[in-house]
Scaffold this motif. Structure first.
Motif, PDB file in Angstrom:
ATOM      1  N   LYS A  45       0.853  -1.175   0.000  1.00  0.00           N
ATOM      2  CA  LYS A  45       0.000   0.000   0.000  1.00  0.00           C
ATOM      3  C   LYS A  45       0.892   1.228   0.000  1.00  0.00           C
ATOM      4  CE  LYS A  45      -3.066   2.589   3.009  1.00  0.00           C
ATOM      5  NZ  LYS A  45      -4.152   2.563   3.974  1.00  0.00           N
ATOM      6  N   VAL A  46       0.725   2.048  -1.042  1.00  0.00           N
ATOM      7  CA  VAL A  46       1.494   3.284  -1.162  1.00  0.00           C
ATOM      8  C   VAL A  46       0.504   4.423  -1.261  1.00  0.00           C
ATOM      9  CG1 VAL A  46       2.918   4.600  -2.729  1.00  0.00           C
ATOM     10  CG2 VAL A  46       3.513   2.267  -2.232  1.00  0.00           C
ATOM     11  N   ILE A  47       0.683   5.460  -0.434  1.00  0.00           N
ATOM     12  CA  ILE A  47      -0.212   6.613  -0.497  1.00  0.00           C
ATOM     13  C   ILE A  47       0.463   7.658  -1.369  1.00  0.00           C
ATOM     14  CG2 ILE A  47      -1.409   8.364   0.819  1.00  0.00           C
ATOM     15  CD1 ILE A  47      -1.485   6.522   3.147  1.00  0.00           C
ATOM     16  N   PRO A  48      -0.063   7.877  -2.582  1.00  0.00           N
ATOM     17  CA  PRO A  48       0.578   8.875  -3.448  1.00  0.00           C
ATOM     18  C   PRO A  48       0.437  10.260  -2.842  1.00  0.00           C
ATOM     19  CG  PRO A  48      -1.314   7.868  -4.539  1.00  0.00           C
ATOM     20  CD  PRO A  48      -1.252   7.298  -3.176  1.00  0.00           C
ATOM     21  N   GLY A  49       1.478  11.063  -2.976  1.00  0.00           N
ATOM     22  CA  GLY A  49       1.391  12.413  -2.453  1.00  0.00           C
ATOM     23  C   GLY A  49       1.880  12.539  -1.036  1.00  0.00           C
ATOM     24  N   THR A  50       2.454  11.464  -0.467  1.00  0.00           N
ATOM     25  CA  THR A  50       3.068  11.595   0.861  1.00  0.00           C
ATOM     26  C   THR A  50       4.295  12.489   0.731  1.00  0.00           C
ATOM     27  OG1 THR A  50       2.575   9.246   1.002  1.00  0.00           O
ATOM     28  CG2 THR A  50       3.752  10.194   2.827  1.00  0.00           C
ATOM     29  N   PRO A  51       4.456  13.492   1.625  1.00  0.00           N
ATOM     30  CA  PRO A  51       5.641  14.363   1.524  1.00  0.00           C
ATOM     31  C   PRO A  51       6.925  13.553   1.696  1.00  0.00           C
ATOM     32  CG  PRO A  51       4.038  15.273   3.044  1.00  0.00           C
ATOM     33  CD  PRO A  51       3.545  13.918   2.684  1.00  0.00           C
ATOM     34  N   GLU A  52       7.974  13.954   0.969  1.00  0.00           N
ATOM     35  CA  GLU A  52       9.238  13.232   1.001  1.00  0.00           C
ATOM     36  C   GLU A  52       9.806  13.210   2.406  1.00  0.00           C
ATOM     37  OE1 GLU A  52       9.244  11.919  -2.698  1.00  0.00           O
ATOM     38  OE2 GLU A  52      10.841  11.516  -1.273  1.00  0.00           O
ATOM     39  N   GLY A  53      10.259  12.044   2.840  1.00  0.00           N
ATOM     40  CA  GLY A  53      10.906  11.954   4.147  1.00  0.00           C
ATOM     41  C   GLY A  53       9.935  11.745   5.293  1.00  0.00           C
ATOM     42  N   LYS A  54       8.638  11.994   5.055  1.00  0.00           N
ATOM     43  CA  LYS A  54       7.665  11.816   6.137  1.00  0.00           C
ATOM     44  C   LYS A  54       7.123  10.401   6.092  1.00  0.00           C
ATOM     45  CE  LYS A  54       4.564  15.057   8.231  1.00  0.00           C
ATOM     46  NZ  LYS A  54       3.302  15.727   8.148  1.00  0.00           N
ATOM     47  N   LYS A  55       6.866   9.843   7.301  1.00  0.00           N
ATOM     48  CA  LYS A  55       6.337   8.477   7.336  1.00  0.00           C
ATOM     49  C   LYS A  55       4.879   8.507   6.893  1.00  0.00           C
ATOM     50  CE  LYS A  55       7.737   4.880  10.493  1.00  0.00           C
ATOM     51  NZ  LYS A  55       7.719   4.366  11.845  1.00  0.00           N
ATOM     52  N   PRO A  56       4.463   7.575   6.008  1.00  0.00           N
ATOM     53  CA  PRO A  56       3.053   7.560   5.606  1.00  0.00           C
ATOM     54  C   PRO A  56       2.163   7.268   6.818  1.00  0.00           C
ATOM     55  CG  PRO A  56       4.344   6.029   4.275  1.00  0.00           C
ATOM     56  CD  PRO A  56       5.248   6.521   5.340  1.00  0.00           C
ATOM     57  N   ILE A  57       0.948   7.801   6.777  1.00  0.00           N
ATOM     58  CA  ILE A  57       0.083   7.775   7.954  1.00  0.00           C
ATOM     59  C   ILE A  57      -0.228   6.358   8.410  1.00  0.00           C
ATOM     60  CG2 ILE A  57      -2.056   7.878   6.609  1.00  0.00           C
ATOM     61  CD1 ILE A  57      -1.500   9.761   9.839  1.00  0.00           C
ATOM     62  N   HIS A  58      -0.231   5.395   7.468  1.00  0.00           N
ATOM     63  CA  HIS A  58      -0.624   4.058   7.885  1.00  0.00           C
ATOM     64  C   HIS A  58       0.540   3.303   8.524  1.00  0.00           C
ATOM     65  CE1 HIS A  58       1.028   3.489   3.863  1.00  0.00           C
ATOM     66  NE2 HIS A  58       1.184   2.208   4.125  1.00  0.00           N
ATOM     67  N   GLU A  59       1.744   3.904   8.508  1.00  0.00           N
ATOM     68  CA  GLU A  59       2.887   3.215   9.117  1.00  0.00           C
ATOM     69  C   GLU A  59       3.270   3.801  10.462  1.00  0.00           C
ATOM     70  OE1 GLU A  59       6.023   3.216   6.274  1.00  0.00           O
ATOM     71  OE2 GLU A  59       4.831   2.110   4.811  1.00  0.00           O
ATOM     72  N   ILE A  60       2.631   4.893  10.862  1.00  0.00           N
ATOM     73  CA  ILE A  60       2.967   5.522  12.149  1.00  0.00           C
ATOM     74  C   ILE A  60       2.484   4.620  13.268  1.00  0.00           C
ATOM     75  CG2 ILE A  60       2.525   7.517  13.598  1.00  0.00           C
ATOM     76  CD1 ILE A  60       2.291   9.193  11.166  1.00  0.00           C
ATOM     77  N   GLU A  61       3.364   4.375  14.267  1.00  0.00           N
ATOM     78  CA  GLU A  61       2.992   3.439  15.333  1.00  0.00           C
ATOM     79  C   GLU A  61       1.990   4.034  16.297  1.00  0.00           C
ATOM     80  OE1 GLU A  61       6.724   3.428  15.019  1.00  0.00           O
ATOM     81  OE2 GLU A  61       6.275   1.905  13.519  1.00  0.00           O
ATOM     82  N   ASN A  62       2.163   5.300  16.684  1.00  0.00           N
ATOM     83  CA  ASN A  62       1.248   5.924  17.656  1.00  0.00           C
ATOM     84  C   ASN A  62       0.567   7.121  17.038  1.00  0.00           C
ATOM     85  OD1 ASN A  62       1.271   4.407  20.016  1.00  0.00           O
ATOM     86  ND2 ASN A  62       3.294   5.211  20.582  1.00  0.00           N
ATOM     87  N   PRO A  63      -0.443   6.889  16.200  1.00  0.00           N
ATOM     88  CA  PRO A  63      -1.077   8.041  15.551  1.00  0.00           C
ATOM     89  C   PRO A  63      -1.908   8.852  16.533  1.00  0.00           C
ATOM     90  CG  PRO A  63      -2.253   6.025  15.045  1.00  0.00           C
ATOM     91  CD  PRO A  63      -1.076   5.623  15.860  1.00  0.00           C
ATOM     92  N   ILE A  64      -2.213  10.092  16.107  1.00  0.00           N
ATOM     93  CA  ILE A  64      -3.019  10.966  16.957  1.00  0.00           C
ATOM     94  C   ILE A  64      -4.493  10.584  16.835  1.00  0.00           C
ATOM     95  CG2 ILE A  64      -3.731  13.338  17.357  1.00  0.00           C
ATOM     96  CD1 ILE A  64      -1.019  14.177  16.180  1.00  0.00           C
ATOM     97  N   PHE A  65      -4.947  10.333  15.590  1.00  0.00           N
ATOM     98  CA  PHE A  65      -6.332   9.968  15.377  1.00  0.00           C
ATOM     99  C   PHE A  65      -6.433   8.455  15.420  1.00  0.00           C
ATOM    100  CE2 PHE A  65      -7.883  14.074  14.607  1.00  0.00           C
ATOM    101  CZ  PHE A  65      -6.905  14.767  13.934  1.00  0.00           C
ATOM    102  N   LYS A  66      -7.147   7.952  16.401  1.00  0.00           N
ATOM    103  CA  LYS A  66      -7.236   6.501  16.575  1.00  0.00           C
ATOM    104  C   LYS A  66      -8.521   6.195  17.286  1.00  0.00           C
ATOM    105  CE  LYS A  66      -4.542   7.079  20.704  1.00  0.00           C
ATOM    106  NZ  LYS A  66      -3.224   7.550  20.985  1.00  0.00           N
ATOM    107  N   PRO A  67      -8.879   4.898  17.383  1.00  0.00           N
ATOM    108  CA  PRO A  67     -10.103   4.585  18.137  1.00  0.00           C
ATOM    109  C   PRO A  67      -9.943   4.958  19.606  1.00  0.00           C
ATOM    110  CG  PRO A  67      -9.036   2.578  17.323  1.00  0.00           C
ATOM    111  CD  PRO A  67      -8.292   3.715  16.755  1.00  0.00           C
ATOM    112  N   ILE A  68     -11.043   5.406  20.191  1.00  0.00           N
ATOM    113  CA  ILE A  68     -10.977   5.872  21.590  1.00  0.00           C
ATOM    114  C   ILE A  68     -10.880   4.684  22.530  1.00  0.00           C
ATOM    115  CG2 ILE A  68     -12.213   7.093  23.389  1.00  0.00           C
ATOM    116  CD1 ILE A  68     -13.451   8.795  21.200  1.00  0.00           C
ATOM    117  N   GLN A  69     -11.719   3.659  22.272  1.00  0.00           N
ATOM    118  CA  GLN A  69     -11.699   2.497  23.152  1.00  0.00           C
ATOM    119  C   GLN A  69     -10.729   1.493  22.609  1.00  0.00           C
ATOM    120  OE1 GLN A  69     -15.763   1.598  22.658  1.00  0.00           O
ATOM    121  NE2 GLN A  69     -16.385   2.626  24.535  1.00  0.00           N
TER     122      GLN A  69
END
Lengths: 84, 149
Positions: B124-148
């Motif tokens: 899975k590749v997200i086109p348009g990810t800024p260079e050098g930044k980790k794509p959102i689906h690979e971040i281990e501790n995202p900010i937006f996540k399920p509450i429970q």
């Protein structure tokens, strides 16, 4: 002095009634959505996809990953027009 | 004021000179789960179809490209079901419970992505990810996540 338990009745009533109303609304919403939470922020794309889901499965929230479409799918599309 | 709204249905079969391809029977949640893999697997056919539609919005103009897109997507979903059925099912069922939004279902997305890479070789590749930044689906501790949990 004994505990004024009659004064706590309104608090109990409020909690119960809010709880019952909230539970009933939740159950009603889930029953209309086949046991799943309802969809929100539905835009035109989502409306189109949900209509396609209805044509495929019979319910707007019905889902299947079977690649074979039912035979009715060929002819049950509808579009809205104006009768002049 | 002058017209009534009519819902029109046409049950006549298509004419014989148009080749028939069985339509994809997958509904919206499995398609959303497979979306990035369809993008990786069927890139040329999808781009052909989009460019063809860009020329003219007439439905009859792009039937051939449309058939190719349908066949490619059907082929990929069949391969996914053959190889990664349990992860695929778990992911799209999670999406259905969460308004079909990806950020709430990363827990099921990671095994699906791993299985797809291992068995079919698609990432899975997200086109348009800024260079050098980790794509959102690979971040281990995202900010937006399920509450429970």
């Amino acid at each position: 002095m004994p505990v004024p338990w009659e004064a706590l009745i309104p608090f109990g009533l409020l909690t119960t009634m809010f709880g019952a109303a909230g539970t009933l609304m939740n159950v009603s919403a889930r029953a209309q959505n086949q046991g799943k939470p309802p969809r929100y922020h539905i835009d035109e794309w989502d409306e189109m996809m949900m209509e396609r889901d209805r044509r495929l499965t019979g319910h707007v929230r019905g889902q299947t990953s079977d690649t074979q479409a039912p035979p009715e799918f060929k002819s049950n599309s509808a579009w809205v027009g104006k009768n002049y | 004021m002058s017209g009534n709204i009519v819902v029109a249905m046409d049950s006549a079969p298509p004419p014989d000179h148009i080749p028939q391809v069985p339509e994809l029977g997958a509904t919206s949640a499995p398609l959303k789960s497979a979306a990035f893999f369809i993008g990786a697997h069927c890139k040329e056919y999808n781009e052909d179809f989009m460019l063809c539609k860009n020329e003219k919005r007439d439905p009859a103009h792009c039937l051939k490209e449309g058939r190719r897109v349908t066949r490619c997507a059907t082929d990929l979903i069949n391969k996914m079901r053959e190889n990664c059925l349990s992860q695929f099912d778990a992911h799209w069922q999670c999406l259905e419970k969460n308004n079909q939004e990806y950020q709430y279902c990363r827990k099921f997305e990671r095994p699906l992505n791993a299985c797809m890479f291992e068995k079919i070789g698609l990432t899975k590749v997200i086109p348009g990810t800024p260079e050098g930044k980790k794509p959102i689906h690979e971040i281990e501790n995202p900010i937006f996540k399920p509450i429970q949990k």
